[in-house]
Scaffold this active site. Structure first.
Site, PDB file in Angstrom:
ATOM      1  NE  ARG A  93      -4.178  -1.604   0.128  1.00  0.00           N
ATOM      2  CZ  ARG A  93      -4.323  -2.586  -0.746  1.00  0.00           C
ATOM      3  NH1 ARG A  93      -3.387  -2.797  -1.660  1.00  0.00           N
ATOM      4  NH2 ARG A  93      -5.376  -3.365  -0.706  1.00  0.00           N
ATOM      5  CG  HIS A  97      -3.055   0.034  -7.026  1.00  0.00           C
ATOM      6  ND1 HIS A  97      -3.269   0.736  -5.868  1.00  0.00           N
ATOM      7  CD2 HIS A  97      -3.081  -1.283  -6.677  1.00  0.00           C
ATOM      8  CE1 HIS A  97      -3.435  -0.117  -4.856  1.00  0.00           C
ATOM      9  NE2 HIS A  97      -3.323  -1.353  -5.336  1.00  0.00           N
TER      10      HIS A  97
END
Length: 324
Positions: free
Chosen positions: A239, A287
């Site tokens: 993350r 991502h």
């Protein structure tokens, strides 16, 4: 606590809201209509009557919206983690929170991490630059067995990456907060804070696949970078909030780190003016290391609602206090 079925929901057309402050969630609509033909699907600025919504499928949900859904029974994450819910400080406590478990995600993540390791370790960036200049230039070749990849986070995804790297000859070590006794052969295992220094000291490449919790927030920081071998490569597929961005830039500029491959960011999409885009030692991807297919998300949401209707707790439910 076991969820009890709502008698008013029996035979009721399921009402599902698609919520995100950063993504256009309309790409999920065809899959939800395929998996749940009777669904009352809500998305966009106008969600209709909020007291009709049974489930919210979320990625960085807009704050305060779910708190105004009194019938909400299920909050479904779009991914394997639930850390993105921190954007909604008013997230109601009563609904069950579920993560996505995707059997294909392990292979997808392993492919990305293997690419990222090889791209740097085999100097593919230099070869691409040479090809662009029509210049035949060899780079030094270091056998995979002389390069050690450390994986911080040995869950399903971390183990899949370790096995893929082992299969092509890399040395692999892993670290996690608690001991794991069923690891595949060939992974050198470390656990707990006391073993972190020993783990880091041998990592030519460090891969972050930790869950994001209060304990791992800012895990990738200046002091940690200095405990790696000089010039190590960082790959963050965890993350964005694992990383202290200013510390990374400083470590790259002074040579503490040699390169970084980043797929997750504290603010997504990454703003056009962000220094990561222009840094010569940073590779940015949007991502995409592992993304679950829309139909899998729709089917898991359907199945989790059906489980709640039976008065049971979905297997993919998470403990918000732990973060996983």
């Amino acid at each position: 606590m076991t969820a009890m079925p709502d008698a008013a929901c029996a035979g009721k057309r399921p009402c599902v809201a698609l919520l995100s402050s950063v993504l256009d969630m309309s790409y999920l609509a065809p899959a939800f209509r395929e998996a749940m033909p009777a669904v009352d699907l809500r998305l966009g600025a106008d969600l209709g009557a909020l007291d009709e919504i049974d489930a919210a499928v979320c990625w960085y949900p807009p704050p305060g919206v779910m708190a105004r859904m009194p019938r909400l029974r299920l909050v479904q994450s779009l991914g394997a983690g639930i850390d993105h819910f921190h954007t909604d400080p008013d997230l109601p406590r009563a609904p069950v929170l579920c993560r996505i478990v995707d059997s294909d995600m392990a292979g997808t993540m392993a492919a990305y991490v293997t690419w990222a390791v090889i791209h740097r370790q085999r100097a593919m960036g230099a070869y691409l630059a040479s090809a662009g200049a029509a210049h035949w230039q060899e780079q030094p070749i270091v056998p995979p067995g002389r390069h050690c990849v450390g994986i911080a986070g040995l869950g399903t995804l971390g183990v899949a990456c370790a096995q893929a790297l082992l299969a092509i000859g890399y040395r692999v070590r892993g670290w996690r907060r608690s001991a794991k006794h069923d690891l595949p052969a060939g992974i050198e295992s470390f656990h707990g804070p006391d073993a972190l220094d020993d783990f880091l000291s041998g990592c030519n490449t460090l891969v972050c696949l930790l869950p994001l919790t209060p304990q791992t927030h800012g895990f990738l920081n200046g002091p940690l970078f200095r405990r790696l071998p000089h010039g190590a490569h960082l790959i963050n597929v965890g993350r964005g909030s694992h990383l202290v961005e200013t510390d990374l830039l400083r470590a790259l500029d002074d040579g503490t780190l040699g390169a970084a491959t980043l797929d997750a960011f504290a603010h997504e999409p990454l703003p056009p003016g962000h220094p990561f885009w222009r840094h010569p030692r940073i590779t940015v991807t949007p991502h995409v290391a592992a993304r679950t297919e829309a139909i899998a998300i729709a089917r898991q949401t359907r199945d989790n609602l059906a489980t709640l209707d039976r008065g049971a707790r979905p297997a993919m439910a998470v403990d918000p206090a732990l973060g996983y």
